[in-house]
Structures are given as structure tokens and as C-alpha cells.
Design a protein around this motif. Structure first.
Motif, PDB file in Angstrom:
ATOM      1  N   UNK A   1       0.799  -1.226   0.000  1.00 38.91           N
ATOM      2  CA  UNK A   1       0.000   0.000   0.000  1.00 38.91           C
ATOM      3  C   UNK A   1       0.836   1.283   0.000  1.00 38.91           C
ATOM      4  N   UNK A   2       2.017   1.269   0.578  1.00 40.60           N
ATOM      5  CA  UNK A   2       2.837   2.484   0.581  1.00 40.60           C
ATOM      6  C   UNK A   2       3.337   2.814  -0.819  1.00 40.60           C
ATOM      7  N   UNK A   3       3.792   1.801  -1.549  1.00 39.71           N
ATOM      8  CA  UNK A   3       4.217   2.035  -2.923  1.00 39.71           C
ATOM      9  C   UNK A   3       3.024   2.471  -3.779  1.00 39.71           C
ATOM     10  N   UNK A   4       1.886   1.824  -3.572  1.00 37.90           N
ATOM     11  CA  UNK A   4       0.685   2.192  -4.325  1.00 37.90           C
ATOM     12  C   UNK A   4       0.276   3.628  -4.015  1.00 37.90           C
ATOM     13  N   UNK A   5       0.481   4.072  -2.774  1.00 38.41           N
ATOM     14  CA  UNK A   5       0.105   5.451  -2.431  1.00 38.41           C
ATOM     15  C   UNK A   5       0.936   6.460  -3.221  1.00 38.41           C
ATOM     16  N   UNK A   6       2.170   6.096  -3.569  1.00 40.29           N
ATOM     17  CA  UNK A   6       3.007   6.987  -4.386  1.00 40.29           C
ATOM     18  C   UNK A   6       2.354   7.209  -5.749  1.00 40.29           C
ATOM     19  N   UNK A   7       1.917   6.129  -6.370  1.00 41.06           N
ATOM     20  CA  UNK A   7       1.298   6.242  -7.697  1.00 41.06           C
ATOM     21  C   UNK A   7      -0.082   6.888  -7.619  1.00 41.06           C
TER      22      UNK A   7
ATOM     23  N   UNK B   1     -12.101  31.284 -11.058  1.00 38.18           N
ATOM     24  CA  UNK B   1     -11.482  31.276  -9.727  1.00 38.18           C
ATOM     25  C   UNK B   1     -11.350  29.847  -9.205  1.00 38.18           C
ATOM     26  N   UNK B   2     -12.383  29.052  -9.412  1.00 34.49           N
ATOM     27  CA  UNK B   2     -12.335  27.644  -8.992  1.00 34.49           C
ATOM     28  C   UNK B   2     -11.230  26.909  -9.741  1.00 34.49           C
ATOM     29  N   UNK B   3     -11.092  27.187 -11.019  1.00 39.09           N
ATOM     30  CA  UNK B   3     -10.037  26.553 -11.817  1.00 39.09           C
ATOM     31  C   UNK B   3      -8.652  26.947 -11.343  1.00 39.09           C
ATOM     32  N   UNK B   4      -8.480  28.212 -10.996  1.00 39.55           N
ATOM     33  CA  UNK B   4      -7.175  28.681 -10.505  1.00 39.55           C
ATOM     34  C   UNK B   4      -6.818  27.964  -9.199  1.00 39.55           C
ATOM     35  N   UNK B   5      -7.773  27.932  -8.258  1.00 43.27           N
ATOM     36  CA  UNK B   5      -7.511  27.293  -6.965  1.00 43.27           C
ATOM     37  C   UNK B   5      -7.211  25.808  -7.149  1.00 43.27           C
ATOM     38  N   UNK B   6      -7.994  25.144  -7.978  1.00 45.96           N
ATOM     39  CA  UNK B   6      -7.797  23.704  -8.199  1.00 45.96           C
ATOM     40  C   UNK B   6      -6.455  23.429  -8.880  1.00 45.96           C
ATOM     41  N   UNK B   7      -6.118  24.210  -9.890  1.00 52.54           N
ATOM     42  CA  UNK B   7      -4.838  24.007 -10.586  1.00 52.54           C
ATOM     43  C   UNK B   7      -3.660  24.260  -9.637  1.00 52.54           C
ATOM     44  N   UNK B   8      -3.743  25.301  -8.817  1.00 51.71           N
ATOM     45  CA  UNK B   8      -2.678  25.579  -7.855  1.00 51.71           C
ATOM     46  C   UNK B   8      -2.562  24.441  -6.845  1.00 51.71           C
ATOM     47  N   UNK B   9      -3.697  23.936  -6.360  1.00 52.75           N
ATOM     48  CA  UNK B   9      -3.658  22.805  -5.423  1.00 52.75           C
ATOM     49  C   UNK B   9      -2.968  21.606  -6.075  1.00 52.75           C
ATOM     50  N   UNK B  10      -3.313  21.318  -7.318  1.00 52.68           N
ATOM     51  CA  UNK B  10      -2.670  20.203  -8.027  1.00 52.68           C
ATOM     52  C   UNK B  10      -1.178  20.417  -8.177  1.00 52.68           C
ATOM     53  N   UNK B  11      -0.767  21.653  -8.479  1.00 52.49           N
ATOM     54  CA  UNK B  11       0.671  21.940  -8.597  1.00 52.49           C
ATOM     55  C   UNK B  11       1.386  21.785  -7.256  1.00 52.49           C
ATOM     56  N   UNK B  12       0.730  22.206  -6.181  1.00 50.58           N
ATOM     57  CA  UNK B  12       1.312  22.016  -4.845  1.00 50.58           C
ATOM     58  C   UNK B  12       1.466  20.520  -4.561  1.00 50.58           C
ATOM     59  N   UNK B  13       0.446  19.743  -4.921  1.00 55.40           N
ATOM     60  CA  UNK B  13       0.542  18.285  -4.743  1.00 55.40           C
ATOM     61  C   UNK B  13       1.722  17.731  -5.533  1.00 55.40           C
ATOM     62  N   UNK B  14       1.879  18.191  -6.770  1.00 55.76           N
ATOM     63  CA  UNK B  14       2.975  17.714  -7.617  1.00 55.76           C
ATOM     64  C   UNK B  14       4.340  18.100  -7.048  1.00 55.76           C
ATOM     65  N   UNK B  15       4.448  19.331  -6.549  1.00 53.42           N
ATOM     66  CA  UNK B  15       5.726  19.787  -6.000  1.00 53.42           C
ATOM     67  C   UNK B  15       6.119  19.005  -4.749  1.00 53.42           C
ATOM     68  N   UNK B  16       5.138  18.531  -4.002  1.00 54.00           N
ATOM     69  CA  UNK B  16       5.433  17.763  -2.790  1.00 54.00           C
ATOM     70  C   UNK B  16       5.617  16.277  -3.018  1.00 54.00           C
ATOM     71  N   UNK B  17       5.357  15.848  -4.248  1.00 49.55           N
ATOM     72  CA  UNK B  17       5.433  14.422  -4.558  1.00 49.55           C
ATOM     73  C   UNK B  17       6.876  13.991  -4.687  1.00 49.55           C
ATOM     74  N   UNK B  18       7.305  12.854  -4.241  1.00 46.93           N
ATOM     75  CA  UNK B  18       6.578  11.715  -3.686  1.00 46.93           C
ATOM     76  C   UNK B  18       6.478  11.723  -2.162  1.00 46.93           C
ATOM     77  N   UNK B  19       7.101  12.708  -1.489  1.00 47.05           N
ATOM     78  CA  UNK B  19       7.098  12.722  -0.025  1.00 47.05           C
ATOM     79  C   UNK B  19       5.672  12.812   0.523  1.00 47.05           C
ATOM     80  N   UNK B  20       4.819  13.622  -0.122  1.00 45.57           N
ATOM     81  CA  UNK B  20       3.466  13.788   0.384  1.00 45.57           C
ATOM     82  C   UNK B  20       2.597  12.545   0.186  1.00 45.57           C
ATOM     83  N   UNK B  21       3.134  11.531  -0.481  1.00 46.90           N
ATOM     84  CA  UNK B  21       2.394  10.283  -0.692  1.00 46.90           C
ATOM     85  C   UNK B  21       2.098   9.570   0.615  1.00 46.90           C
ATOM     86  N   UNK B  22       2.849   9.902   1.655  1.00 48.53           N
ATOM     87  CA  UNK B  22       2.644   9.261   2.952  1.00 48.53           C
ATOM     88  C   UNK B  22       1.452   9.841   3.712  1.00 48.53           C
ATOM     89  N   UNK B  23       1.007  11.041   3.340  1.00 46.36           N
ATOM     90  CA  UNK B  23      -0.058  11.665   4.118  1.00 46.36           C
ATOM     91  C   UNK B  23      -1.175  12.314   3.304  1.00 46.36           C
TER      92      UNK B  23
END
Length: 187
Positions: free
Chosen positions: A98-104, A138-160
Motif C-alpha cells: 500500500x505504501x508504494x501504491x500510495x506513491x502512484x 477562480x475555482x479553476x485557478x484554486x484547483x490548478x494551484x492545489x494540483x501543482x502544490x501536490x505535484x511539488x510535494x510528490x513523492x514525499x506527500x504520498x505518505x499523508x
């Protein structure tokens, strides 16, 4: 169906829901507590989320295999069968680590969140002549920024991250159920 019968059915349905308002509130409180527990241990919540996804994949794969056996005379029978087998196998592999799967899964969440934000931006700009189009942008901007933040934190953020999404979802569902139950009580 006559208008009187329809109104009578709605009245009975509303009375039934009104009488059970406490169940909505109780279920909502359980969801809120589960969300708080998930927020308290995001790693465990992430693992639970991965197991949930893997169980869904296994069930869907088995159902597709069963369906393919029911339509053996179709030309693409073997492709349907193979697709079900692969889907179920992916679910089993996901549950084995499950930890490896959480990365993907976290990577997929990040990419799909960015794509969703970009799609909303595009839709918002396409609707410039409509009232309220700015909210879509505005919704698109917030969502796209959230996705970019997720990408920038990957793969470390896969744990949480998946655990955090689960925790937030449980709390919001719980609040919605409590609100709905209280609304039924007041009506």
C-alpha cells in the motif's frame, strides 16, 4: 398518478425522514469523529484509503470477469476477460504494497487535480459572456494551484496526502449530514 396521490406520497416520505432526523445527526457525528481520527494519523488513513481503492479494483475486476463469461459469444470476449483479470490483479498488487501504491495514487491525484483546474479555467473563459463566469475561473485557478502544490510535494506527500483528503471528506460529509438532520428536525 394524480396530484393528490403524489402529494400524499411526498408527505409520507417527508414524515418518515422527519421522524429519523436523529439518525442523520448521529451518522454525521460518526463521520466527523472518523475524520478527526484520520486527521490524527494521516499515514494510517492513507493506507486505509489505498486498501479501499484496491478492494474496489478487485471487486470491479471480478465483476467484469463474471460479465465477460455471460457474453462469451461477443467478438471481444477475450479482451473483456483480460481486462477484468488485469484490473483485479492490479487491485491485488495494490493491496500487497500500500505504501508504494500510495506513491502512484498520489501522483494520479496531483495530475488529475491539475487537469481539472485547467479544464475549469478553459470552461470559465469559454463562458465569459455568462453571468458568474469568474467563479468558474477562480475555482479553476484554486484547483490548478492545489494540483501543482501536490505535484511539488510528490513523492514525499504520498505518505499523508491521501489520508488528508479522506479526513477532510469525512468531516465535510459529517457536517452535511448533521446539518441535514437538524434541518429535518426543524421542518
Amino acid at each position: 398518478m394524480t396530484t393528490t396521490n403524489h402529494a400524499s406520497m411526498l408527505s409520507r416520505a417527508f414524515a418518515d425522514v422527519h421522524a429519523k432526523w436523529g439518525w442523520f445527526v448521529g451518522l454525521g457525528l460518526v463521520f466527523i469523529v472518523l475524520g478527526a481520527v484520520a486527521a490524527g494519523n494521516l499515514l494510517l488513513a492513507t493506507i486505509v484509503t489505498v486498501y479501499y481503492v484496491s478492494a474496489g479494483m478487485i471487486v470491479a475486476g471480478v465483476m467484469q470477469i463474471v460479465q465477460s463469461l455471460r457474453v462469451k459469444t461477443w467478438r471481444g470476449f477475450l479482451w473483456w476477460m483480460l481486462s477484468g483479470v488485469l484490473y483485479a490483479a492490479a487491485g491485488v498488487v495494490t493491496s500487497m504494497n500500500p505504501l508504494l501504491a500510495s506513491v502512484f495514487l498520489t501522483l494520479m491525484l496531483a495530475l488529475l487535480t491539475v487537469a481539472s483546474g485547467v479544464a475549469r479555467l478553459w470552461l470559465g473563459f469559454q463562458a465569459r459572456t455568462d453571468h458568474g463566469w469568474g467563479w468558474i475561473v477562480a475555482s479553476g485557478v484554486v484547483t490548478a494551484i492545489a494540483g501543482l502544490v501536490f505535484l511539488l510535494g510528490w513523492p514525499v506527500n504520498s505518505l499523508w496526502l491521501l489520508g488528508l483528503v479522506l479526513a477532510i471528506d469525512l468531516v465535510f460529509q459529517g457536517c452535511a449530514l448533521v446539518g441535514l438532520g437538524l434541518r429535518f428536525r426543524a421542518a
